[in-house]
Design a protein around this motif. Structure first.
Motif: not given
Length: 236
Positions: A117-121
């Motif tokens: 969830e912390f890796l959204k582009p």
């Protein structure tokens, strides 16, 4: 014969990975296909542990974010399924802490460890053009784990680092090496059942200062994650 959706997805991902690997070989990109020497991620030689994690990374690159979530969800399930056993082993091997407190910590890790969830582009556009921010993995991350909350700390690191697309090698604290090896074996077993590559997480069976130095200086170790104090670094 009826096949459940998760089983079908696992089969598809395994087939796709093999196809992509064969395509890379035909294009001159060699992927090591040597059978691993370890026991579900536990190795007698640190160089072998790092080589296996590097080989796993070459396979892991072809999996997407939702695949990573499936594999890290498997690790979260390991944390819940074995929280009592891990906690008892931690107290027995380190003589520190209380079992109920460690069980609570494992539950917290399973539910709240950082994931995809912390890796959204993100992207921005304007008069000066278009900018895109996307997160890429480092590769193999070398880890030193502590004697305090050894399994819970290890599991949290596994979830966050696998979420980032990395593979992992551990030089555990010697006081809890049996517990840490057991954790890694269970994680690999659960991950492969979900169609993930073997050896996404590895460790050395007998950690020493020398094996830590090999991990620190190995050319395939791209980043270090050290939890603990100077005693952890010196492995006293």
């Amino acid at each position: 014969m009826n096949i459940a959706d998760d089983q079908l997805q696992a089969i598809v991902h395994q087939v796709v990975t093999k196809v992509l690997a064969n395509e890379n070989i035909s294009q001159g990109i060699k992927i090591n296909s040597v059978a691993p020497k370890g026991d579900w991620g536990v190795f007698d030689d640190m160089n072998d542990a790092i080589a296996a994690a590097d080989q796993a990374f070459r396979e892991y690159e072809y999996f997407g974010l939702q695949d990573r979530k499936r594999f890290t969800d498997a690790v979260r399930q390991v944390t819940l399924d074995f929280k009592e056993e891990f906690s008892k082993m931690a107290v027995e091997q380190t003589t520190m802490g209380r079992v109920p407190h460690k069980i609570a910590k494992h539950t917290n890790v399973a539910k709240h460890a950082s994931g995809i969830e912390f890796l959204k582009p993100q992207s921005w556009s304007g008069m000066n053009g278009l900018a895109i921010e996307d997160y890429a993995p480092w590769g193999v991350i070398g880890n030193i784990s502590p004697s305090t909350h050894p399994s819970a700390t290890m599991l949290e690191n596994i979830i966050s680092q696998l979420s980032g697309g990395n593979t992992i090698v551990f030089n555990p604290h010697p006081a809890c090496k049996r517990l840490n090896a057991y954790v890694i074996q269970r994680c690999n077993q659960y991950i492969t059942k979900q169609g993930g590559p073997l050896n996404l997480v590895t460790c050395i069976a007998e950690p020493t200062l020398e094996t830590a130095q090999i991990m620190f200086g190995h050319p395939k170790t791209q980043l270090l994650s050290v939890t603990g104090d100077q005693a952890s670094l010196k492995l006293r």
